[in-house]
Scaffold this active site. Structure first.
Site, mmCIF file in Angstrom:
data_model
loop_
_atom_site.group_PDB
_atom_site.id
_atom_site.type_symbol
_atom_site.label_atom_id
_atom_site.label_comp_id
_atom_site.label_asym_id
_atom_site.label_seq_id
_atom_site.Cartn_x
_atom_site.Cartn_y
_atom_site.Cartn_z
ATOM 1 C CG ASN A 169 -1.928 -1.143 1.144
ATOM 2 O OD1 ASN A 169 -2.897 -1.063 0.384
ATOM 3 N ND2 ASN A 169 -1.677 -2.201 1.898
ATOM 4 C CD GLU A 170 4.731 1.541 -2.733
ATOM 5 O OE1 GLU A 170 5.060 2.177 -1.714
ATOM 6 O OE2 GLU A 170 5.525 0.815 -3.365
ATOM 7 N N PRO A 171 2.109 5.280 -0.903
ATOM 8 C CG PRO A 171 3.846 6.778 -0.463
ATOM 9 C CD PRO A 171 3.585 5.370 -0.929
ATOM 10 C CB THR A 188 8.584 0.121 -3.587
ATOM 11 O OG1 THR A 188 8.036 0.908 -2.532
ATOM 12 C CG2 THR A 188 8.285 -1.349 -3.363
#
Ligand code: PGA
Length: 277
Positions: A169-171, A188
Site C-alpha cells: 500500500n504505497e502513498p 520500492t
C-alpha cells in the site's frame, strides 16, 4: 540514538512507550525483537490449539521478518510448537509472478518457513501472481472473502518500506482499501531491483491486501530494523495520519505495536509519548 533503559522479564533490553495509539517497543538488537514477536505468535498458536481452534496469521515477506520465521522453526523443532492449527494469509505478491520464480513470495515463504514446519498446505494463502489480468478484481475479492471465512486475522505481521508502505500500500492508498492490484513506487522498485537483476526487470505491479484489510486484523505487529528505516519510522509514529505515509493509518487501531531495534528507533522522541510504561 535511543538507549534501551529498562529490562523486561526475559532480561532483554527494551524501552517502550505509546504515541498516537502505537505501542513502541525498542530492543537493543533485531534478534531479540524478532524472538519476542515469535514468542507472542507461538503463544497465540498454542492458546488457540488448547481451545481446539485455528490461529489465523497474516504474514509478511522481505528481509525484516526472516528472523521471526527462523525462531518459529526453532520452536517447532526444539520446543514442540505445532503449526497444524495455523491458517496463513500473506500480504502481497508481485504481478505477474510465477510461484517457482526466484523472486516469488510463494518461494520465499516455502523456503523461509513453510517447508520447515507442519502447517497444512491447504491452510496457506498467498496472492496469486499468475491470475490473468481480466480476473484480478474477482480474485482479490475472493482473497478478502477467504480471510473473512477463516474468521479474520488474529495477528498481522508487517514490515515497512521506505515509502511508508505496509504490504504494498504505497502513498496515496486509501484507509478503506481492500485487496487489489497496485502500481509500485520507484523507491520500492529500486529497493527490490537487486533481487531482479536491475530496475528495468523489476515488476511495476503487485497484488496487495489493502489498508482496510490490514486494519481488520485483531493485532498488528510491525517490525523495522536498521538506520535506513529510522526516518520513515519517525514519520509513521509521530506524524499525523496521512495517505502520504500509509503506515500512519495504523494509529488508533487499538492493538498495534512497532517492534524496533535501536537503529530504527533512533529518530523517535520518547518524551513526546502519550503514555510511558
Ligand atoms: P524489507 O522490506 O523487510 O526487505 O526491508 C519491508 C517492506 O518493504 O515492507
Amino acid at each position: 540514538m535511543i538507549q534501551p533503559t529498562e529490562k523486561n522479564d526475559d532480561n532483554d533490553d527494551i524501552v517502550q512507550w505509546v504515541r498516537n495509539g502505537i505501542a513502541v517497543r525498542v530492543f537493543g538488537e533485531a534478534a531479540d525483537a524478532s524472538n519476542s514477536v515469535a514468542a507472542e505468535i507461538a503463544s497465540l498458536i498454542r492458546q488457540r490449539a488448547d481451545d481446539g481452534e485455528q490461529c489465523i496469521l497474516g504474514l509478511a515477506t522481505g528481509s525484516t521478518p526472516v528472523r521471526v520465521y527462523r525462531e518459529l522453526i526453532r520452536l517447532h523443532r526444539e520446543e514442540n510448537l505445532s503449526m497444524k492449527n495455523v491458517v496463513t494469509f500473506n500480504l502481497d505478491e508481485y504481478f505477474p509472478m510465477k510461484p517457482n520464480a526466484a523472486q516469488s513470495y510463494v518461494r520465499f515463504m516455502n523456503e523461509q518457513l513453510f517447508d520447515h514446519v507442519d502447517i497444512s498446505p491447504d491452510n496457506i494463502h498467498i496472492p496469486d501472481g499468475t491470475v490473468t489480468p481480466d480476473r484480478v478484481t474477482e480474485y482479490c475479492q475472493q482473497y478478502e472473502d477467504a480471510i473473512d471465512t477463516a474468521g479474520g486475522i488474529d495477528l498481522q505481521l508487517l514490515g515497512i518500506g521506505r515509502t511508508g508502505h505496509v504490504g504494498f500500500n504505497e502513498p496515496g492508498s486509501e484507509q478503506a482499501s481492500t485487496t487489489r492490484l497496485v502500481r509500485l513506487c520507484e523507491i520500492t522498485r529500486t529497493d527490490a531491483a537487486k533481487d531482479f537483476g536491475g530496475l528495468e526487470k523489476t515488476p511495476q505491479l503487485a497484488i496487495t491486501m489493502g489498508v482496510g484489510t490490514i486494519l481488520r486484523s485483531r493485532r498488528i505487529r510491525l517490525l523495522a530494523f536498521g538506520e535506513h528505516k529510522s526516518a520513515i519510522v519517525e514519520r509513521s509514529v509521530q506524524g499525523a495520519i496521512s495517505d502520504s505515509v500509509p503506515a500512519t493509518y495504523l494509529h488508533d487501531h487499538g492493538n498495534v505495536e512497532f517492534v524496533l531495534d535501536s537503529a530504527a528507533a533512533s529518530k523517535l522522541n520518547p518524551s513526546t509519548a502519550d503514555v510511558s510504561h
